[in-house]
Design an enzyme around this catalytic site. Sequence first.
Site, PDB file in Angstrom:
ATOM      1  N   MET B   1       5.678  -2.701   5.757  1.00 28.42           N
ATOM      2  CA  MET B   1       4.884  -2.411   7.009  1.00 28.42           C
ATOM      3  C   MET B   1       4.793  -2.065   8.002  1.00 28.42           C
ATOM      4  O   MET B   1       5.729  -2.357   8.187  1.00 28.42           O
ATOM      5  CB  MET B   1       3.116  -3.805   7.484  1.00 28.42           C
ATOM      6  CG  MET B   1       1.886  -2.799   7.006  1.00 28.42           C
ATOM      7  SD  MET B   1       0.359  -4.137   6.716  1.00 28.42           S
ATOM      8  CE  MET B   1       1.110  -5.773   7.781  1.00 28.42           C
ATOM      9  N   CYS B   2       4.018  -1.033   8.505  1.00 29.49           N
ATOM     10  CA  CYS B   2       4.483  -0.065   9.641  1.00 29.49           C
ATOM     11  C   CYS B   2       3.344   0.478  10.175  1.00 29.49           C
ATOM     12  O   CYS B   2       2.167   1.005   8.861  1.00 29.49           O
ATOM     13  CB  CYS B   2       5.605   1.051   9.889  1.00 29.49           C
ATOM     14  SG  CYS B   2       7.801   0.425   9.670  1.00 29.49           S
ATOM     15  N   GLY B   3       2.655   0.716  11.465  1.00 28.31           N
ATOM     16  CA  GLY B   3       1.661   1.301  11.458  1.00 28.31           C
ATOM     17  C   GLY B   3       2.066   3.205  11.939  1.00 28.31           C
ATOM     18  O   GLY B   3       2.898   3.140  12.504  1.00 28.31           O
ATOM     19  N   ARG B  32       0.465  -3.879  12.212  1.00 26.40           N
ATOM     20  CA  ARG B  32       1.577  -3.668  11.654  1.00 26.40           C
ATOM     21  C   ARG B  32       2.832  -2.820  11.596  1.00 26.40           C
ATOM     22  O   ARG B  32       3.506  -2.752  11.082  1.00 26.40           O
ATOM     23  CB  ARG B  32       0.661  -2.889  11.143  1.00 26.40           C
ATOM     24  CG  ARG B  32      -0.614  -2.379  10.631  1.00 26.40           C
ATOM     25  CD  ARG B  32      -0.860  -0.535  10.033  1.00 26.40           C
ATOM     26  NE  ARG B  32      -0.172  -0.277   8.826  1.00 26.40           N
ATOM     27  CZ  ARG B  32      -0.353  -0.904   7.070  1.00 26.40           C
ATOM     28  NH1 ARG B  32      -1.466  -1.651   7.106  1.00 26.40           N
ATOM     29  NH2 ARG B  32       0.356  -0.031   6.385  1.00 26.40           N
TER      30      ARG B  32
END
Lengths: 228, 296
Positions: B1-3, B32
């Site tokens: 996950m990343c934003g 995130r």
Amino acid sequence: MSITLDMAQVELREVNTTLQAAAKAQANEAYTITNTRGSHAIACGLDGPLEVTVQGSTGYYCAGMNKEAAITVTGSTGPGVAENMMSGVVTIEGDASQYAGATGHGGLLNIKGNASSRCGISMKGIDIVVHGNIGHMSAFMAQKGNLVVLGDAGDALGDSLYEARLFVRGDVKSLGADCIEKEMRPEHIELLADLLAKTGADAKPEEFKRYGSARKLYNFNIDHADEY
Amino acid sequence: MCGIVGLFLKKDELRPKLGGLLTDMLITMTDRGPDSAGIAIYGDEVSGRVKISVQSDTPKMAFADLDNDLSADLDAPVTMKILDTHAVLSLPAEAEEKAISLLEEKGLRIMGSGASMEIYKEVGLPKDVAARFGLRDMGGSHGIGHTRMATESAVTTMGAHPFSTADDQCLVHNGSLSNHNQMRRVLAQKGVMTRSENDTEVGAAYISSRIADGASLGEALEGTLDDLDGFFTFVTGTKNGFGVVRDPIACKPAVMAETDDYVAFASEYRAFADLPDIDGARVWEPEPATVYFWER
């Protein structure tokens, strides 16, 4: 009279606890949730008759695990709306993101806009009506229930399908493994007419094509015994 | 996950507010990606000059007299803006290549360079990173930001996004690439070098290399669908705008919003909640394997 829960004042956990308690008490009340700001997991796990209006757009997993409640979202929803629904009605006025209505056992999911990929993945008895288009891999491994699409369907519709029925009015980009077009019989027209009427859909059952499982993938074929 | 967040302004009146709007979007994406954060912001440019963003873990020592030293080495006027661990050096465009090698010799890490782009990225919570650099007060025409939850390389400044591999170009990524080592070798054979072990930097280098070979931004982004293997939602920034592309499976989320004033991108709708007139915006999910870009 609707009771308002303003998420600028009330924490998400308290919103859900309040809704869950009201549903469980069979109070038949109406609630309106405001200032959602795209929060996750709004109105989840309601187990009883309750009318909930969620104003605005939501994040992940809105209206999950619903039983008997009628939940309406006035905006769009993030991934996983109405996952694993048992009964009740969930209405989305806008669009739904990926895996809407996944694994649903019953009830009705009415999406007025588009749904993106994996709509109705592994559905197990839920009825899903999408007034717009659906994305790729929709109804993957769908076991039971009905998926109705007024617009177009993306790639690999109904891949590895079991016994769910798929009705599409527009174009299907491609069918998944073991999914085929099937004859529209009178009982299907009747079923479809009922779902279209219930969801206020502007379409005639005769305009749709039906797709279902060719039943070649999930039945053991003795001629293929050597392959294993 | 990343934003991922991105904001492209259509009207100049909003330019002073860019940093503030992007900062709120970035902080909303903290859960995130809480381990590091970064932003590429496209601000004012001065004709004939280039900005080089550099980072040091010992900024006091490293940045002391850096502008004067560099000015003497290059025999050209150099100005410097210091923000926490980063410094942005402004110098004549023709001295850029020499300046970058001199800065690297001094042990400084190059974050990126370009006529208008500045890059700030560090390890830490997005709100802390934003405060350290004063992102909220920055103006500009467009910017992209990233909150990282590391998978493919260590939690370091060099592993944080955005990655820049050519002037005024940068890339942020949610997902992971599985053929990045092979692609790194292919690019190295063409003389395209990367500075980290990170998968996303290879994606950035791939896009830059395609553009250098004459491809348009759209063509370069379409190329990622054929040549990069793995999961990705990419947002890429250029001097004139930004582009978005998702892999064909599209399991990494993405949502976009457009009004008469701006185009916004985010991993989740939550990041849009404070944007002006968001209730009146057209909000949609970008289609898989489809390239979108906005340029002025």
